[in-house]
Scaffold this motif. Structure first.
Motif, short mmCIF file in Angstrom:
data_model
loop_
_atom_site.label_atom_id
_atom_site.label_comp_id
_atom_site.label_asym_id
_atom_site.label_seq_id
_atom_site.Cartn_x
_atom_site.Cartn_y
_atom_site.Cartn_z
N LEU A 15 0.66 -1.24 0.09
CA LEU A 15 0.01 -0.05 -0.04
C LEU A 15 0.89 1.04 -0.09
N ALA A 16 1.71 1.09 0.80
CA ALA A 16 2.96 2.51 0.89
C ALA A 16 3.32 2.73 -0.54
N GLU B 88 0.85 3.82 -2.89
CA GLU B 88 0.43 5.60 -2.60
C GLU B 88 1.70 6.04 -3.23
N VAL C 71 -3.24 -2.09 -4.77
CA VAL C 71 -4.25 -1.69 -3.87
C VAL C 71 -5.36 -2.69 -3.73
N ASP D 5 -9.47 -1.84 5.49
CA ASP D 5 -8.30 -0.89 5.38
C ASP D 5 -8.76 0.41 4.97
N PRO D 6 -8.72 1.45 5.87
CA PRO D 6 -9.16 2.90 5.42
C PRO D 6 -8.41 3.56 4.35
N LYS D 7 -7.15 3.43 4.22
CA LYS D 7 -6.31 3.81 2.95
C LYS D 7 -6.45 3.03 1.84
N TRP E 69 -9.82 4.18 0.43
CA TRP E 69 -9.59 5.21 -0.38
C TRP E 69 -9.17 5.42 -1.63
N TYR E 70 -8.10 4.81 -1.64
CA TYR E 70 -7.33 4.52 -3.07
C TYR E 70 -7.94 3.52 -4.06
N LEU F 267 -16.02 3.45 3.65
CA LEU F 267 -15.16 4.34 4.37
C LEU F 267 -15.73 5.28 5.11
N LEU G 115 -11.16 14.41 6.29
CA LEU G 115 -11.05 13.03 5.38
C LEU G 115 -12.60 12.76 4.97
#
Length: 334
Positions: free
Chosen positions: A127-128, A131, A149, A159-161, A164-165, A186, A195
């Motif tokens: 994920l990092a 991003e 993702v 997973d929130p991130k 989002w993506y 989310l 957010l």
């Protein structure tokens, strides 16, 4: 306060003092007398300015100095890691630090190095790394970053991130329903207000949150029927490829959108129905409002927020009224 702050403050106060004192000096030479009141006012500038600055300034010299120290530490870490290219944890820390400082291109390069050193990347690294790619090149949503993702969402659907993506990845592939579902999930979490507003904005562009099965079945109970057309002098051929039609319902007294429909401009002229299936936030209903302001807007930029040059029409309506409301888009946003 720091030495840097006092140096800058003294410099600006000196300039202010000079600006006030020079006219007084010229006046004294011409008239033969000095204005002691003026001199006193000039002398008062320095303590008064420092006092006011300390009370109203939003620049925090302590935070600024700390940010400078953090950036220097990150740069020192980068120099050391150049001599240790195999230090996996060090490079991972460097990549995360770059991202935290908003140095996304350097963060992406560092994560790429981490990726090359990692045999079995975990979800956090996937994920990092995704991003860092997305924040430097949006087109990667349709490539490696999007694939990473989706892999994270498959193993961690809450997973929130990733949600989002994941919404952006789904949109990149034309899967609006998936994007709406992910962002609705989310939004139901305990998000910080900035957010939450960002997620609501994305959902507005998709016509509102995804409805549950029961809500979808009851969505037609309260609806607003609309007939939307373009006024004279406005033509679809004048629009850029990215333009969008938004039909937005708000409480008559104002506030955030209650329900939104998004369509391509080619849907004009057309018949539309706003209902609880289009609400922005789960649990809200058009029936809760005696009157609603409906805006039909053709956005040249494709964004739901009104911008100069957009075309629109507006009317106040009663939810559930049997008659169809005619909206003629003939106004240009100034």
């Amino acid at each position: 306060m720091t030495a840097t702050f006092w140096t800058v403050a003294a410099l600006f106060c000196g300039v202010a003092f000079f600006i006030v004192l020079v006219p007084l000096w010229r006046h004294g030479r011409r008239g033969g007398r000095w204005s002691f009141t003026g001199i006193a006012a000039a002398l008062a500038i320095v303590p008064l300015a420092l006092f006011l600055y300390s009370q109203v300034s939003n620049w925090d010299p302590v935070l600024a100095e700390r940010a400078g120290r953090e950036a220097a530490l990150v740069d020192e870490l980068a120099r050391r890691l150049e001599q240790n290219p195999g230090d996996l944890q060090g490079w991972r820390l460097l990549a995360a630090s770059y991202m935290q400082l908003g140095r996304y291109a350097e963060g992406r390069a560092a994560y790429q190095h981490v990726w090359s050193l990692t045999r079995e990347p975990d979800d956090a690294l996937k994920l990092a790394y995704a991003e860092s790619q997305i924040l430097t090149e949006r087109a990667t949503l349709g490539g490696e970053a999007g694939r990473l993702v989706e892999e994270v969402l498959a193993s961690q659907p809450a997973d929130p991130k990733a949600l989002w993506y994941g919404g952006h990845v789904a949109l990149e592939h034309g899967r609006e329903d998936d994007a709406r579902t992910r962002w609705t999930t989310l939004l139901a979490m305990d998000l910080p207000e900035p957010l939450a507003q960002a997620v609501q904005g994305q959902l507005a562009g998709l016509g509102g949150a995804a409805a549950s099965g029961g809500e979808a079945a009851a969505a037609s109970a309260t609806e607003i029927k609309l007939s939307v057309t373009l006024g004279p002098g406005l033509a679809l051929t004048d629009l850029a490829p990215g333009a969008q039609l938004f039909i937005i319902a708000r409480a008559a007294e104002g506030g955030p959108p209650i329900a939104v429909i998004r369509r391509p401009p080619s849907a004009l002229p057309g018949e539309f129905s706003l209902s609880d299936a289009n609400v922005m936030i789960e649990g809200r209903s058009l029936a809760a409002y005696p009157e609603i302001t409906v805006v039909a807007r053709v956005s040249h930029s494709g964004q739901p927020t009104a911008q100069s040059g957009d075309w629109q029409a507006e009317a106040v309506v009663r939810p559930g009224a049997p008659e169809t409301v005619a909206l003629v888009i003939d106004q240009v946003v100034q």
